[in-house]
Each structure stands twice: as structure tokens, then as C-alpha cells.
Design a protein around this motif. Sequence first.
Motif, PDB file in Angstrom:
ATOM      1  N   LEU A   1       0.865  -1.175   0.000  1.00 48.95           N
ATOM      2  CA  LEU A   1       0.000   0.000   0.000  1.00 48.95           C
ATOM      3  C   LEU A   1       0.897   1.218   0.000  1.00 48.95           C
ATOM      4  O   LEU A   1       1.632   1.455   0.945  1.00 48.95           O
ATOM      5  CB  LEU A   1      -0.864   0.006   1.261  1.00 48.95           C
ATOM      6  N   SER A   2       0.840   1.941  -1.091  1.00 46.26           N
ATOM      7  CA  SER A   2       1.678   3.140  -1.182  1.00 46.26           C
ATOM      8  C   SER A   2       1.059   4.225  -0.324  1.00 46.26           C
ATOM      9  O   SER A   2      -0.142   4.210  -0.058  1.00 46.26           O
ATOM     10  CB  SER A   2       1.763   3.564  -2.633  1.00 46.26           C
ATOM     11  N   SER A   3       1.886   5.203   0.063  1.00 46.13           N
ATOM     12  CA  SER A   3       1.314   6.273   0.894  1.00 46.13           C
ATOM     13  C   SER A   3       0.462   7.216   0.051  1.00 46.13           C
ATOM     14  O   SER A   3      -0.318   7.989   0.569  1.00 46.13           O
ATOM     15  CB  SER A   3       2.421   7.050   1.590  1.00 46.13           C
ATOM     16  N   GLY A   4       0.601   7.138  -1.261  1.00 47.19           N
ATOM     17  CA  GLY A   4      -0.236   7.988  -2.110  1.00 47.19           C
ATOM     18  C   GLY A   4      -1.620   7.389  -2.315  1.00 47.19           C
ATOM     19  O   GLY A   4      -1.916   6.302  -1.833  1.00 47.19           O
TER      20      GLY A   4
ATOM     21  N   MET B   1      16.313  11.946   4.031  1.00 44.55           N
ATOM     22  CA  MET B   1      16.352  13.331   4.528  1.00 44.55           C
ATOM     23  C   MET B   1      16.098  14.324   3.411  1.00 44.55           C
ATOM     24  O   MET B   1      16.272  15.520   3.589  1.00 44.55           O
ATOM     25  CB  MET B   1      17.739  13.628   5.118  1.00 44.55           C
ATOM     26  N   THR B   2      15.733  13.801   2.255  1.00 43.83           N
ATOM     27  CA  THR B   2      15.548  14.671   1.091  1.00 43.83           C
ATOM     28  C   THR B   2      14.050  14.841   0.824  1.00 43.83           C
ATOM     29  O   THR B   2      13.223  14.195   1.465  1.00 43.83           O
ATOM     30  CB  THR B   2      16.270  14.050  -0.124  1.00 43.83           C
ATOM     31  N   GLY B   3      13.721  15.699  -0.128  1.00 38.84           N
ATOM     32  CA  GLY B   3      12.317  15.933  -0.467  1.00 38.84           C
ATOM     33  C   GLY B   3      11.578  16.495   0.728  1.00 38.84           C
ATOM     34  O   GLY B   3      12.059  17.417   1.408  1.00 38.84           O
TER      35      GLY B   3
ATOM     36  N   TYR C   1      16.828   6.430  -2.628  1.00 41.82           N
ATOM     37  CA  TYR C   1      15.627   6.958  -3.263  1.00 41.82           C
ATOM     38  C   TYR C   1      14.839   5.819  -3.911  1.00 41.82           C
ATOM     39  O   TYR C   1      15.358   5.086  -4.748  1.00 41.82           O
ATOM     40  CB  TYR C   1      16.041   7.994  -4.319  1.00 41.82           C
ATOM     41  N   GLY C   2      13.615   5.653  -3.480  1.00 45.38           N
ATOM     42  CA  GLY C   2      12.776   4.610  -4.047  1.00 45.38           C
ATOM     43  C   GLY C   2      11.330   4.866  -3.713  1.00 45.38           C
ATOM     44  O   GLY C   2      10.973   5.907  -3.172  1.00 45.38           O
ATOM     45  N   ALA C   3      10.503   3.903  -4.045  1.00 45.20           N
ATOM     46  CA  ALA C   3       9.069   4.032  -3.798  1.00 45.20           C
ATOM     47  C   ALA C   3       8.501   2.635  -3.629  1.00 45.20           C
ATOM     48  O   ALA C   3       9.204   1.646  -3.872  1.00 45.20           O
ATOM     49  CB  ALA C   3       8.407   4.728  -4.980  1.00 45.20           C
ATOM     50  N   SER C   4       7.250   2.552  -3.229  1.00 42.81           N
ATOM     51  CA  SER C   4       6.617   1.238  -3.128  1.00 42.81           C
ATOM     52  C   SER C   4       6.668   0.555  -4.487  1.00 42.81           C
ATOM     53  O   SER C   4       6.651  -0.669  -4.585  1.00 42.81           O
ATOM     54  CB  SER C   4       5.159   1.374  -2.720  1.00 42.81           C
ATOM     55  N   GLU C   5       6.727   1.335  -5.532  1.00 45.30           N
ATOM     56  CA  GLU C   5       6.759   0.787  -6.893  1.00 45.30           C
ATOM     57  C   GLU C   5       8.082   0.079  -7.179  1.00 45.30           C
ATOM     58  O   GLU C   5       8.142  -0.849  -7.969  1.00 45.30           O
ATOM     59  CB  GLU C   5       6.602   1.933  -7.901  1.00 45.30           C
TER      60      GLU C   5
ATOM     61  N   GLY D   1       5.583   9.972 -11.160  1.00 46.12           N
ATOM     62  CA  GLY D   1       5.038  11.239 -10.669  1.00 46.12           C
ATOM     63  C   GLY D   1       6.054  12.057  -9.893  1.00 46.12           C
ATOM     64  O   GLY D   1       5.712  13.081  -9.319  1.00 46.12           O
ATOM     65  N   ASP D   2       7.322  11.630  -9.884  1.00 47.74           N
ATOM     66  CA  ASP D   2       8.363  12.402  -9.200  1.00 47.74           C
ATOM     67  C   ASP D   2       9.124  13.247 -10.209  1.00 47.74           C
ATOM     68  O   ASP D   2       9.433  12.775 -11.307  1.00 47.74           O
ATOM     69  CB  ASP D   2       9.395  11.464  -8.554  1.00 47.74           C
ATOM     70  N   VAL D   3       9.464  14.460  -9.809  1.00 49.53           N
ATOM     71  CA  VAL D   3      10.308  15.315 -10.641  1.00 49.53           C
ATOM     72  C   VAL D   3      11.729  15.262 -10.081  1.00 49.53           C
ATOM     73  O   VAL D   3      11.927  15.444  -8.872  1.00 49.53           O
ATOM     74  CB  VAL D   3       9.792  16.768 -10.633  1.00 49.53           C
TER      75      VAL D   3
ATOM     76  N   CYS E   1      10.600  17.223  -6.484  1.00 54.89           N
ATOM     77  CA  CYS E   1       9.284  17.240  -5.830  1.00 54.89           C
ATOM     78  C   CYS E   1       8.392  16.177  -6.450  1.00 54.89           C
ATOM     79  O   CYS E   1       8.760  15.533  -7.427  1.00 54.89           O
ATOM     80  CB  CYS E   1       8.610  18.607  -6.001  1.00 54.89           C
ATOM     81  N   ARG E   2       7.238  15.980  -5.872  1.00 56.46           N
ATOM     82  CA  ARG E   2       6.195  15.157  -6.490  1.00 56.46           C
ATOM     83  C   ARG E   2       5.459  16.059  -7.466  1.00 56.46           C
ATOM     84  O   ARG E   2       5.203  17.225  -7.158  1.00 56.46           O
ATOM     85  CB  ARG E   2       5.168  14.701  -5.452  1.00 56.46           C
ATOM     86  N   ARG E   3       5.125  15.520  -8.613  1.00 56.67           N
ATOM     87  CA  ARG E   3       4.246  16.284  -9.495  1.00 56.67           C
ATOM     88  C   ARG E   3       2.872  16.188  -8.887  1.00 56.67           C
ATOM     89  O   ARG E   3       2.512  15.191  -8.286  1.00 56.67           O
ATOM     90  CB  ARG E   3       4.180  15.631 -10.876  1.00 56.67           C
TER      91      ARG E   3
HETATM   92  P1  AMP Z   1       5.613   5.534  -1.283  1.00 54.55           P
HETATM   93  O1  AMP Z   1       4.806   5.481  -2.522  1.00 54.55           O
HETATM   94  O2  AMP Z   1       4.816   5.727  -0.073  1.00 54.55           O
HETATM   95  O3  AMP Z   1       6.536   4.387  -1.214  1.00 54.55           O
HETATM   96  O4  AMP Z   1       6.518   6.846  -1.419  1.00 54.55           O
HETATM   97  C1  AMP Z   1       7.439   6.942  -2.457  1.00 54.55           C
HETATM   98  C2  AMP Z   1       7.721   8.389  -2.755  1.00 54.55           C
HETATM   99  O5  AMP Z   1       8.417   8.993  -1.656  1.00 54.55           O
HETATM  100  C3  AMP Z   1       8.622   8.587  -3.944  1.00 54.55           C
HETATM  101  O6  AMP Z   1       7.934   8.504  -5.166  1.00 54.55           O
HETATM  102  C4  AMP Z   1       9.178   9.965  -3.658  1.00 54.55           C
HETATM  103  O7  AMP Z   1       8.247  10.944  -4.010  1.00 54.55           O
HETATM  104  C5  AMP Z   1       9.331   9.943  -2.137  1.00 54.55           C
HETATM  105  N1  AMP Z   1      10.719   9.522  -1.801  1.00 54.55           N
HETATM  106  C6  AMP Z   1      11.194   8.294  -1.600  1.00 54.55           C
HETATM  107  N2  AMP Z   1      12.502   8.293  -1.331  1.00 54.55           N
HETATM  108  C7  AMP Z   1      12.885   9.580  -1.344  1.00 54.55           C
HETATM  109  C8  AMP Z   1      14.123  10.248  -1.146  1.00 54.55           C
HETATM  110  N3  AMP Z   1      15.242   9.608  -0.830  1.00 54.55           N
HETATM  111  N4  AMP Z   1      14.123  11.586  -1.257  1.00 54.55           N
HETATM  112  C9  AMP Z   1      12.994  12.271  -1.545  1.00 54.55           C
HETATM  113  N5  AMP Z   1      11.806  11.701  -1.734  1.00 54.55           N
HETATM  114  C10 AMP Z   1      11.744  10.368  -1.655  1.00 54.55           C
END
Ligand code: AMP
Length: 657
Positions: free
Chosen positions: A170-173, A377-379, A402-406, A481-483, A500-502
Motif C-alpha cells: 500500500l503506497s502512501s499515495g 532526509m531529502t524531499g 531513493y525509491g518508492a513502493s513501486e 510522478g516524481d520530478v 518534488c512530487r508532481r
Molecule cells: P511511497 O509510494 O509511499 O513508497 O513513497 C514513495 C515516494 O516517496 C517517492 O515517489 C518519492 O516521491 C518519495 N521519496 C522516496 N525516497 C525519497 C528520497 N530519498 N528523497 C525524496 N523523496 C523520496
Amino acid sequence: MVIKLVAREMLGQQYTKIPSSLASEHLKAFLKDGKLSLEHIDRFRLHNGRYYHASLVSWLLLGVSKCGEMLEKKATRGDGFSGEEVIAEFERLTRDAAIVQRDTLRRILAENAGVEYLRGLGLAGRTDPDSFRACVPLATHVDLERYIERIADGDTSPVLTAKPATSISLSSGTTQGKRKYLLFNEELVKSTMQIYRTSYAFRNREFPVENGKALQFIYSSRQFTTKGGLTATTATTNVYRSEEFKATMRDIQSQCCSPDEVIFGPDFAQSLYCHLLCGLLFAGDVQIVSATFAHSVVLAFQTFERVWEELCADIRRGEVSPARVTAPAVRQAMSSLLAAPNPGLADEVARKCAGLSNWYGVIPALWPNAKYVYGIMTGSMEHYVKKLRHYAGGLPLGAAEYGASEGWIGANVEPGTPPECATFTVLPDIGYFEFIPLKATSTAAGCYAEAAPVGLTEVAVGELYEVVMTTFAGLYRYRLGDVVKVAGFHNATPKLKFVCRRNLMLSINIDKNSEQDLQLAVDSAARAALAGEKLEVVDYTSHADMSSDPGHYVIFLELNTDAGAVDGEVLQACCDELDRAFVDAGYVGSRKTGAIGALELRVLQRGTFQKVLRHYLSLGAPVSQFKSPRCVYRSNSGVLHILAGSTTNVFFSTAYD
Ligand code: AMP
């Protein structure tokens, strides 16, 4: 390397036969019809390091029947880490980035050629980037939602991936107000371990740790079972639950000093208290202080400021506070750690705390062997760096990957860089990446003109892009959706700076709410609380107020009646409903743990948005293109000033009290 050549020579052909009786469960995943391909061997080597590869080769050469079990044991014992080998492998991958990307796409498409999503798109077995881009459209979560839903509901046919998903993340989005479901599988576990190992290898070169433990503020999230019987939870919990997680944490000296019962405890506040207690009990061993997100570390030490005397009392008595920790399993696990009263340690902690000025440097004071503080610590986490520096005293801060649930994207291979300047080097074998060139248009923040996507090695330094990923977990040309901005190159692979997130407007920490999420929340609150009173929302906007800690959302509503004429209870109900209507997991979780404060509803005088319009017109905006800003950032002091001066009533949500 030598061993690899021998293996290739001995195999002499693309496949060699492996009796399936020799394959442990761990290896069976790599076997196709009892055949092991060179590609599998390469993947073994890439993902698990040379040690496993060597074992695998000896297995091939000697036919040792127990070798599968040996591999399994090594995987869980986790003694296969060599930082220099990991770095050498990373250097090779990033040098050959273009080839590795082609190969990664080939592997993803070859494995998943028959899945429903790809069938009928005209690929016809082709796996090259040109055919892929020509046949497969760019996609967003909305396009994939119905496929993922079917899998969650129990469809076991190859819908998005040939290998079945092991769980749902479950993504946070959210997508249109619903929590975003994504597939989770073994490939994601492997890439997570790969990126952890890579970042650590570089970190350890700069800030070496030895036989250490980590004070890790990590927490599992609640999970539920989908209609089709899959476990659904956050991606991090899926990782913590995996067998590989513990072994990797041991390998990279980042083993959490708290027991599993604390990490997997049912209540966040109790787990946080116990993490702090464990940290004090193992103070001498702790070499790393970390969390997934920087705000968790800050929250932990803000809590510490309040509870340190209770923690000292627990250590003195040799018993965890029955008021603070009630969950039986957590209490039991803590009792075995707090075996006996320890007044000496309690006195020492109290003395150190008393010696601090405003808690500056609390981390090195209490954990003298800590080498650094680590986490994202970014974003949206950059806001917390200042406070983190305060608690960390002079200790270095390391920005995590840097990563995401994806899926994962890049590792921080320059850990000495301050978090504000951190970049992420893309791992070219972790997925297939494309980048949509973006040019900021002048009219509004967050608006970009787009060009055709380019490949990983074709991006230009200084330019902005949206990340598009194709993964081993069922995403094909998926717009994340990330810039990001290309800050430079590491060998042939770009180093990305997260921008940032778009389409993201409201974000305090791990929460992510878009313009559409805000609209859905306002609609839902209007329906639930206002419609019955014949009240309508004339216009609305929002603001993420970070001026106090914790930050909170402020929603401004202009109604069709002055607030003075409306029953306060109705507006309070509207405020509570607004708070509840933000359903993204990051927001809900942060509200429950207090990492985001109560939502504030500000009711505006009638005509306020006319004033806002006039303000924009006075700045030269064309009236034909005017849209009420849906989120007012701190930098927009003119509009914030108008909103503040036009507020007639203020309510704070009680939805999470
Ligand atoms: P989630 O979908 O809940 O896993 O969140 C993933 C999103 O968190 C990514 O698409 C980014 O927008 C943000 N994110 C993850 N890692 C970083 C990072 N190291 N720095 C800045 N933003 C991040």
C-alpha cells in the motif's frame, strides 16, 4: 571473476541441467524446467555477491547434493558481504549502464512476455527498447488499478507478472481518494537488499562501523488480507517481514537493537518507547542511529525529551513501565532484556541528560560509539534536517536511498555530502528507466511542458525529468510522478536530485495529497456536514503549516453564508470530516502517531476569493486563466496575508482525539 569464467567454460552452452532434487526452495525460483541459465547465474552473482556465485559454481562443478541447503544457510547466516566487491560490481554496472539497461529490459520482457497486460500490444517477443517504446504506452496508477485489483481479489492468472505476487503493497499515495495498491514480490525484496548493500558499502568506506548494532526507529504497519488471500501492508513492512531483511541487516552491521516484538508491536507509541529503552540498554553497541524517514528520528528524540526520566526509572527498577507498555508480547520481550535492576546505567543516562543544553547533541552524548545518523532526509524530509542536526551534534547525517513502493531507483554513493545536496545514482539493473523531459512553464508552480521520454543514459545534466519505470513487479512504462534534476553522472549513470512530487500539494512528512485528494476531501466534508444545512462551499484552498511542530493542514473554506450565522457544531463536524477524508496512508499514520497535528479549518468572510483574484490580477495574471490556488505555499505571503485577514472562525479537528 575467475570463477565466473570457469563456470562459463564448464557450462559451455547456454543451459546446463540441474537435478531439481538438489534445488532448495531458495534456488527453485531460479530454475526453469530443471534448467539453470547463465542469466540466472549472473543474477545470482549480481544480487547476492560473489560468495553465493562461487557456491553455485561449486555446486555445478561438484554436484554436491547438499549445496542448496548450504546456500540457504548462508543466506540466513548472512556472512556474504564484502563492501569492496559490492562497490566493484556497482562500478561495472554503472560503467556499462546502457548495456545493462537493455539487458534489464530484455529480462523483464522475456520473463513476462505472456502476461495479459503486454499481450496484444504487438511486441511479439521483441525485447529491445525501441519496440518496447513503440508498442507499450506510458501508464499511471489509474491505468493499472483494475489489473492490480483483480490480482488482489484472487485472479492467479499471469495478469501483470508471470511469477505470482507474494503480497500487496500500500503506497502512501492515493488514486482518486483510494489507497494505492501495488504488487510486491521476491524481486522487490532482492532489489531492496541490493540497494541497502550498495549504499552501505559506500557509507562504510567513509564512516566505517565494526560489529555494531543500530538504534533503528522502524515499525511495521498493520496488515490485512485481501479478498484473494494476499497480505496487504506497506512496502517497508513487506520488506521487514522478509527472511532476507535480517541477514542483510546483520551483513551491513545495521541489526536493530530492539527485538522483533517491538518492531512488530501493535502500538506505535509503545514500540517507540521500547526502541528508546533498547537503545539505552545497548548504548555501547550502537554505531548507527537510523529510521526510514528523518522525521521518525526527530519524533523519537522529541519523545525522549518527554519520557527520559521514565526510561531511567525503568532501567533502575529492571522493569518496563506498565503505563507505557501494555502489549503482552512487547512487555515479555522487554522483560527478558531488562533482566535485573541497573541503577548504575540509570544514573549515567540521567547524568548525561542533565548535562545537555536544550538537548543539543543528545545522540553522541548517549550513544558515544554512534558514527552517523541515517534515513531519508531529502524531499519532504528536508524540513527535519535542521532539528536532526541539533540532536546529532557533530555526527554526520547520511541521506538514505531513493525509491518508492513501486520499486527502487537510486543509492546515495556520496554519503559525506550534506543531505541538502544529496543525489541518487540510479542502479541500472534494478529496473528499466525512462525520463520525461520537463520544462517549467511560467504560469504556475508545478506546471511543466513535456517532451518524449529519453533513456537512462540520454538525460542531460541540469535538466528536469519525470521518472518512468519498468520493473520486475508488473509496472511497464509507469509514471512515478516524481520530478528529478540530473545533477551529474557517476560513470555512465545519472545522479538524480529529488525535486518534488508532481501534482502534490499537501505534504508535511510522509503524507502525500494531491489537488484531487483535497477536492475529494472538501466534497466529502461538504456532503457529510454542510449539505443538510443548505450550506455550500464557494471556494477553498489549503496550506501545510510547518511553523509549529508538528505541522498540520489548514483548509480555508468560503461558504455561501457568513460563518456567524452557522451553528458552530456544524462547522466542527465539517472540520472533523475533512480530517477523516484525507485517507492516504502516510497522513492517517502520521495523524495517529501525532507526527501531524490536528487539521485546522478556517472559515473565511464572503468575498475573500474575490480579493485573492484581485491580488493575482494586480500582479499581472490574465483573468481568463485565473484559477484559485488550491494550495498556498509559505512563500506566497501576499495570499496568506489576505486569508489570515479574512478568517472569521477557526476550528481544530477532533477526529483523531
Ligand atoms: P511511497 O509510494 O509511499 O513508497 O513513497 C514513495 C515516494 O516517496 C517517492 O515517489 C518519492 O516521491 C518519495 N521519496 C522516496 N525516497 C525519497 C528520497 N530519498 N528523497 C525524496 N523523496 C523520496
